[in-house]
Structure formats: structure tokens, C-alpha cells
Design a protein around this motif. Sequence first.
Motif, PDB file in Angstrom:
ATOM      1  N   SER A 116      34.381  39.586  32.358  1.00 45.31           N
ATOM      2  CA  SER A 116      33.422  40.508  32.530  1.00 45.31           C
ATOM      3  C   SER A 116      33.854  41.830  32.979  1.00 45.31           C
ATOM      4  O   SER A 116      33.545  42.953  32.927  1.00 45.31           O
ATOM      5  N   TYR A 117      35.164  41.892  33.726  1.00 45.16           N
ATOM      6  CA  TYR A 117      35.965  42.972  34.041  1.00 45.16           C
ATOM      7  C   TYR A 117      37.090  43.190  33.343  1.00 45.16           C
ATOM      8  O   TYR A 117      37.948  43.952  33.436  1.00 45.16           O
ATOM      9  N   GLY A 118      37.485  42.452  32.278  1.00 50.75           N
ATOM     10  CA  GLY A 118      38.377  42.484  31.372  1.00 50.75           C
ATOM     11  C   GLY A 118      39.648  41.828  31.911  1.00 50.75           C
ATOM     12  O   GLY A 118      41.029  42.013  31.237  1.00 50.75           O
ATOM     13  N   GLY A 119      39.669  40.614  32.764  1.00 50.40           N
ATOM     14  CA  GLY A 119      40.700  39.935  33.305  1.00 50.40           C
ATOM     15  C   GLY A 119      40.986  38.730  32.091  1.00 50.40           C
ATOM     16  O   GLY A 119      40.278  38.491  31.350  1.00 50.40           O
ATOM     17  N   LEU A 120      42.048  38.083  32.267  1.00 50.01           N
ATOM     18  CA  LEU A 120      42.572  36.879  31.278  1.00 50.01           C
ATOM     19  C   LEU A 120      42.176  35.838  32.135  1.00 50.01           C
ATOM     20  O   LEU A 120      42.520  35.580  33.329  1.00 50.01           O
ATOM     21  N   VAL A 121      42.034  34.762  31.199  1.00 51.58           N
ATOM     22  CA  VAL A 121      42.079  33.290  31.852  1.00 51.58           C
ATOM     23  C   VAL A 121      42.937  32.653  30.887  1.00 51.58           C
ATOM     24  O   VAL A 121      42.900  32.472  29.911  1.00 51.58           O
ATOM     25  N   PHE A 122      43.947  31.927  31.780  1.00 53.49           N
ATOM     26  CA  PHE A 122      44.948  31.050  31.088  1.00 53.49           C
ATOM     27  C   PHE A 122      44.333  29.605  31.953  1.00 53.49           C
ATOM     28  O   PHE A 122      44.118  29.495  32.947  1.00 53.49           O
ATOM     29  N   HIS A 123      44.505  28.431  30.896  1.00 48.90           N
ATOM     30  CA  HIS A 123      43.910  27.181  31.580  1.00 48.90           C
ATOM     31  C   HIS A 123      45.468  26.085  31.536  1.00 48.90           C
ATOM     32  O   HIS A 123      45.932  25.936  30.530  1.00 48.90           O
ATOM     33  N   ASP A 124      45.689  25.440  32.602  1.00 49.56           N
ATOM     34  CA  ASP A 124      46.762  24.457  32.195  1.00 49.56           C
ATOM     35  C   ASP A 124      46.493  23.207  31.745  1.00 49.56           C
ATOM     36  O   ASP A 124      45.398  22.547  32.292  1.00 49.56           O
TER      37      ASP A 124
END
Length: 322
Positions: A116-124
Motif C-alpha cells: 500500500s505504501y510501495g514497500g517490498l515483501v520477501f518471504h523465506d
Amino acid sequence: MPLPQQLAGRLAIPAIVAPMFLVSGPDLVVECCRAGLLGTFPALNQRTTYGFAAWLDAIEARLTQTPGTAPYGVNLIVHRSNPRVEADLARIVQHRVPLVITSLGAVPDVVAAVHSYGGLVFHDVTNLRHAEKAIAAGVDGIVAVAAGAGGHAGTLSPFALVAELRAMFDGTIVLSGAMSEGRHIAAAEVMGADLAYLGTHFITAAESMASPEQKAMMLASHAADIVYTDTVSGIPANFLGPSLAAHQGHAGALDLDAEAKAWRDVWSAGHGVGGARAVRAAAEIAAELIAGYRVARTACAIATTSTAKPIHIADRITHDAT
């Protein structure tokens, strides 16, 4: 694939300094980011959401003082056993944390909140089943935790894990597992990963929160001293053998007295432990990694563009026979 736009041109080398429980804090994060590596820390390294928010304030204020630093990231445990998920996520959104690394569950709502604010999500992940769930949740990247990584590592070879992930995912792939030199980061790229994930190598950094005793044990250890076991948390993970032995009772069970806690006194590390040679500033470790990476990439470029005729095995056999 190219790095996400949010990271492009902002890293000295394609490397993330992994979030390490009870090791990564503001000092380590800030110094890694200033050196050009993406520094991260677990939200749960602070005992309360209030303390977590204070760390975010401190990190952002210090990074603002040094223009051109790499972005930072936070590790968020999204499992239902973590009662702080919603409160910590609210602080993450408020601070617009550039990268969120989720663990123990891929939750679409968390991904949507960060996006929603342009961040990134990485998942391990340690296997393809978890990767499929993360992809379905809409994550931007997958941290492939291969054999030899510190903490809750998988058992798959990095060659197999990266290859199979790349066949099913066109997002960012981050490789974790026993990397402690700049050339290892270059090798991760050659294998098909986009970023390398280094943790163990920074436990002995001067800015890490590890105790002097833990750092001393790290410096005295090698890959053969790492034990992969589920006796600590119920989930298989890599630990320093000597720290396990110090609290081991009958039949291999942990024997922790009232003053000792498994999460505090049994120390995790990966197969790259032998790469740590001294307690050094994070900036010095980072500079060595950057230099080694650039040498390796230059060597790869020279080898690729060389006009020399390659010597094939059949040619060598024929030549040797004559």
C-alpha cells in the motif's frame, strides 16, 4: 531478473545482511546500510512494539544523516503464535519500511499492507511447497534458505533450490546458505539468484548484539562444529555444537537450568562460520565482501568475453595420447 525498482542502484553489491535473532540491532543495521548492504533486523529483537517503533525511529534518523545509504528491512514473524503481528505491522506501515521479510507463513493481507505504501515483501522458504504459498500470497521475492544456512535452514542444495524456484517464479530470488565471501555472492548470481543473504559472517561484527562469549565461540568454530537438530525449538535448525554441548543432558536432550534459556544460550550459526576470523567493524567486513565480489565479477566477465579457443575434454584426451 533485474532487481526491484525500489532497490535498483541503491546497493553496493547484491547482498542482504540477514535478520538474526538477538544479534541484529540498530547499530549493525545502520553500519551495513552505510556500507552499501541492505541491513535488516527481526522486529522481535525488541521486547515490545513500543521498543520496536523506537528502533525504527533511531535507524531512520541515523540513515538520514548519511545520504545515499542502502535501504533497510525488518523481519516479521507472521505466525499466529506471535501476538504482536498486527501492532508491529501498523508501525511498519507508519514508517514505510522499505523491505519486510516475512517468516512462518505467507499472509496476503500483510503483503497488501506493505504494498500500500510501495514497500517490498520477501518471504523465506526452505522448500517448494512453502514457496508456492508465498507466490500465491503475492510476495515480491523469495529467500531460498538452502542447506548450510544458520538458524532454521533447509536441507536442499542451493543448486537445486534456486533452479526449481526460478522455473516457477519470475520475481526476486535471494539465496541463503554458507556465504561468507564476495565471490560467493557473485556465484549466487551466476546460479540464477538475484541477491545473496548473509548472516553468520556478521555475528562477529563489532556492532552485533552477540555476547563476547558467543563471538569467541564463533571465531573458534568451523563448519564441522555446526549441528543440525530439532531439539532446541522442535524445528530443525543449525546451531553451534559447543553451545549445544554446554547445555546437553542425558540422551542428547537439552538440560537448561532456571537461569538458562534455549533461545538465549544456545547459539545459531551456519556452515560459513569458518569465514569469521576476528571481531571487526561491519564496515570492514562489508568492504572486504564488496572488493571480493567485484574481483569475482571481473573474472567472470573476462572469462565470458575471452576469445581463446576452449579446450574440450576430447581434445585434451587426444593431445595427451599423442
